[in-house]
Design a protein around this motif. Structure first.
Motif, mmCIF file in Angstrom:
data_model
loop_
_atom_site.group_PDB
_atom_site.id
_atom_site.type_symbol
_atom_site.label_atom_id
_atom_site.label_comp_id
_atom_site.label_asym_id
_atom_site.label_seq_id
_atom_site.Cartn_x
_atom_site.Cartn_y
_atom_site.Cartn_z
ATOM 1 N N GLY A 63 22.374 10.465 -33.066
ATOM 2 C CA GLY A 63 23.071 11.819 -33.221
ATOM 3 C C GLY A 63 23.438 12.124 -34.491
ATOM 4 O O GLY A 63 24.354 12.962 -34.858
ATOM 5 N N LYS A 64 22.524 11.724 -35.454
ATOM 6 C CA LYS A 64 23.005 11.796 -37.181
ATOM 7 C C LYS A 64 22.838 13.287 -37.563
ATOM 8 O O LYS A 64 23.542 14.041 -37.906
ATOM 9 C CB LYS A 64 22.100 10.953 -37.928
ATOM 10 N N THR A 65 21.374 13.955 -36.801
ATOM 11 C CA THR A 65 21.084 15.325 -37.385
ATOM 12 C C THR A 65 22.306 16.342 -36.900
ATOM 13 O O THR A 65 22.447 17.228 -37.680
ATOM 14 C CB THR A 65 19.665 15.418 -36.849
ATOM 15 N N LEU A 195 34.265 6.003 -42.484
ATOM 16 C CA LEU A 195 34.246 6.595 -41.183
ATOM 17 C C LEU A 195 33.183 6.487 -40.104
ATOM 18 O O LEU A 195 32.197 6.553 -40.469
ATOM 19 C CB LEU A 195 34.397 8.201 -41.421
ATOM 20 N N VAL A 196 33.770 5.931 -39.112
ATOM 21 C CA VAL A 196 32.851 5.743 -37.846
ATOM 22 C C VAL A 196 33.072 6.793 -36.876
ATOM 23 O O VAL A 196 34.281 7.170 -36.453
ATOM 24 C CB VAL A 196 33.338 4.442 -37.176
ATOM 25 N N VAL A 197 31.988 7.596 -36.626
ATOM 26 C CA VAL A 197 32.266 8.724 -35.642
ATOM 27 C C VAL A 197 31.385 8.447 -34.409
ATOM 28 O O VAL A 197 30.170 8.166 -34.332
ATOM 29 C CB VAL A 197 31.845 10.027 -36.605
ATOM 30 N N GLU A 198 32.007 8.741 -33.065
ATOM 31 C CA GLU A 198 31.145 8.562 -31.809
ATOM 32 C C GLU A 198 30.422 9.795 -31.616
ATOM 33 O O GLU A 198 31.249 10.764 -31.586
ATOM 34 C CB GLU A 198 32.303 7.820 -30.850
ATOM 35 N N ASN A 199 29.301 9.479 -30.975
ATOM 36 C CA ASN A 199 28.583 10.753 -30.412
ATOM 37 C C ASN A 199 28.915 10.764 -29.014
ATOM 38 O O ASN A 199 28.403 10.081 -28.345
ATOM 39 C CB ASN A 199 27.082 10.724 -30.761
ATOM 40 N N GLY A 200 29.747 11.853 -28.576
ATOM 41 C CA GLY A 200 30.312 11.776 -27.375
ATOM 42 C C GLY A 200 31.546 10.716 -27.004
ATOM 43 O O GLY A 200 32.060 10.394 -28.009
ATOM 44 N N GLY A 201 31.760 10.469 -25.855
ATOM 45 C CA GLY A 201 32.981 9.828 -25.351
ATOM 46 C C GLY A 201 34.279 10.523 -25.852
ATOM 47 O O GLY A 201 34.405 11.626 -26.334
ATOM 48 N N ASN A 202 35.443 9.520 -25.842
ATOM 49 C CA ASN A 202 36.961 10.100 -25.869
ATOM 50 C C ASN A 202 37.358 9.468 -26.801
ATOM 51 O O ASN A 202 38.643 9.679 -27.102
ATOM 52 C CB ASN A 202 37.524 9.619 -24.514
ATOM 53 N N SER A 203 36.704 8.940 -28.051
ATOM 54 C CA SER A 203 37.293 8.357 -29.189
ATOM 55 C C SER A 203 38.019 9.326 -30.058
ATOM 56 O O SER A 203 37.670 10.498 -30.009
ATOM 57 C CB SER A 203 36.185 7.900 -29.897
#
Length: 326
Positions: A63-65, A195-203
């Motif tokens: 999900g980078k783009t 920075l760590v970013v999740e694509n989706g989820g509840n983080s």
């Protein structure tokens, strides 16, 4: 997806066991290379422009783009002039570095760079040598910051900020390095990025992909009637997420067809569907416009980060001197 790739997201099995020695060799070589850069035995090149790397530690679509698209809009809204560099996976440009234009094809520039240019109309340079791509942008444009789509493991390239994108559904698979698992680097690498970013989820640090209206691949018109039955075609890293988003909109799936990531479609790939509706991602659509039928549609999605991501990024932009007086 090959059997080896399928094994990455299943319980540890015989295939993974056989490949473990190769993963150990991969770790040794990649870690040695990283240490050589860390202690300046190998040296990174220099850039006159701050570089924000949007990458990951695993192979496949994370999900980078969508995040790059959002980040570009976020930075330009603050008055910054932004360029983008990309490897242009699978591209065969006439020469490198290659500057993407409105006439560029996916064969020349790759699917993701063409998608980004059509969305943003901004300076985008494609090529295997990131230094040359950066130099081209710096020569031709006055930029405040450059976004590197991927390149976290390209230690020859300097970086001002690193953002790692993680797929919340697939996470890190079996947690093993390639080829026994999907990882390019161990999870320890996440402690080093900004920075760590999740694509989706509840983080707390995550973003959701918000779909908009279906758009015709053929003529750009919106799909008014969603009470349809359609075949779904995709060549992305995580097709199940896309298919689920389509079902959530009440569309009945006649069939699903998965191609390898970045697959170059041909008209013959769609002959089996006749005149039925066909749905695809925006990344697929840029490769199909030359032979699309009137009932083929794609679903654009936009990343919507949590406020925590926005706040953390703004802090980083100020700390790193990219934004002053924000």
């Amino acid at each position: 997806m090959s059997k080896i790739e399928q094994s990455w997201f299943k319980p540890f099995g015989l295939i993974n066991l056989i490949l473990l020695p190769f993963s150990a060799l991969f770790w040794f070589i990649s870690n040695l290379r990283k240490q050589l850069y860390k202690f300046n035995v190998l040296r990174a090149f220099t850039a006159n422009t701050p570089i924000i790397v949007i990458g990951n530690i695993s192979v496949g679509g994370n999900g980078k783009t969508p995040f790059v698209l959002w980040l570009y809009s976020h930075l330009t809204a603050k008055g910054l002039k932004v360029g983008i560099i990309s490897r242009g996976y699978g591209a065969q440009a006439p020469s490198y570095p290659y500057l993407v234009t409105e006439k560029s094809t996916t064969v020349e520039a790759g699917d993701e760079p063409v998608l980004m240019f059509q969305r943003l109309q901004c300076p985008i340079a494609v090529g295997p040598n990131r230094q040359h791509s950066i130099e081209l942008l710096e020569q031709k444009f006055e930029l405040d910051v450059i976004i590197s789509d991927d390149g976290m493991q390209h230690y020859k390239m300097p970086r001002t900020i690193e953002c790692c994108i993680v797929d919340s559904q697939r996470q890190f698979g079996n947690g093993l390095l390639m080829p026994a698992g999907p990882l390019r680097e161990t999870k320890q690498r996440l402690k080093e990025v900004d920075l760590v970013v999740e694509n989706g989820g509840n983080s707390e640090h995550s973003y959701q992909l918000e779909p908009s209206a279906f758009i015709s691949v053929y003529n750009g018109q919106k799909l008014e009637n969603k009470c349809i039955k359609a075949h779904v075609v995709s060549a992305i890293g995580n097709p199940k997420r896309f298919e689920h988003s389509i079902q959530q909109q009440g569309i009945t799936l006649l069939s699903t067809h998965h191609f390898r990531d970045h697959y170059a479609y041909k008209a013959d790939d769609f002959s089996k569907f006749g005149d039925d509706y066909v749905l695809m991602t925006e990344k697929d659509a840029v490769k199909c416009r030359g032979f699309a039928k009137a009932n083929w549609y794609y679903l654009p999605v936009n990343a919507k980060p949590t406020q925590s991501v926005v706040n953390e990024l703004n802090i980083l932009l100020k700390q790193k001197g990219i934004l002053n007086g924000l």
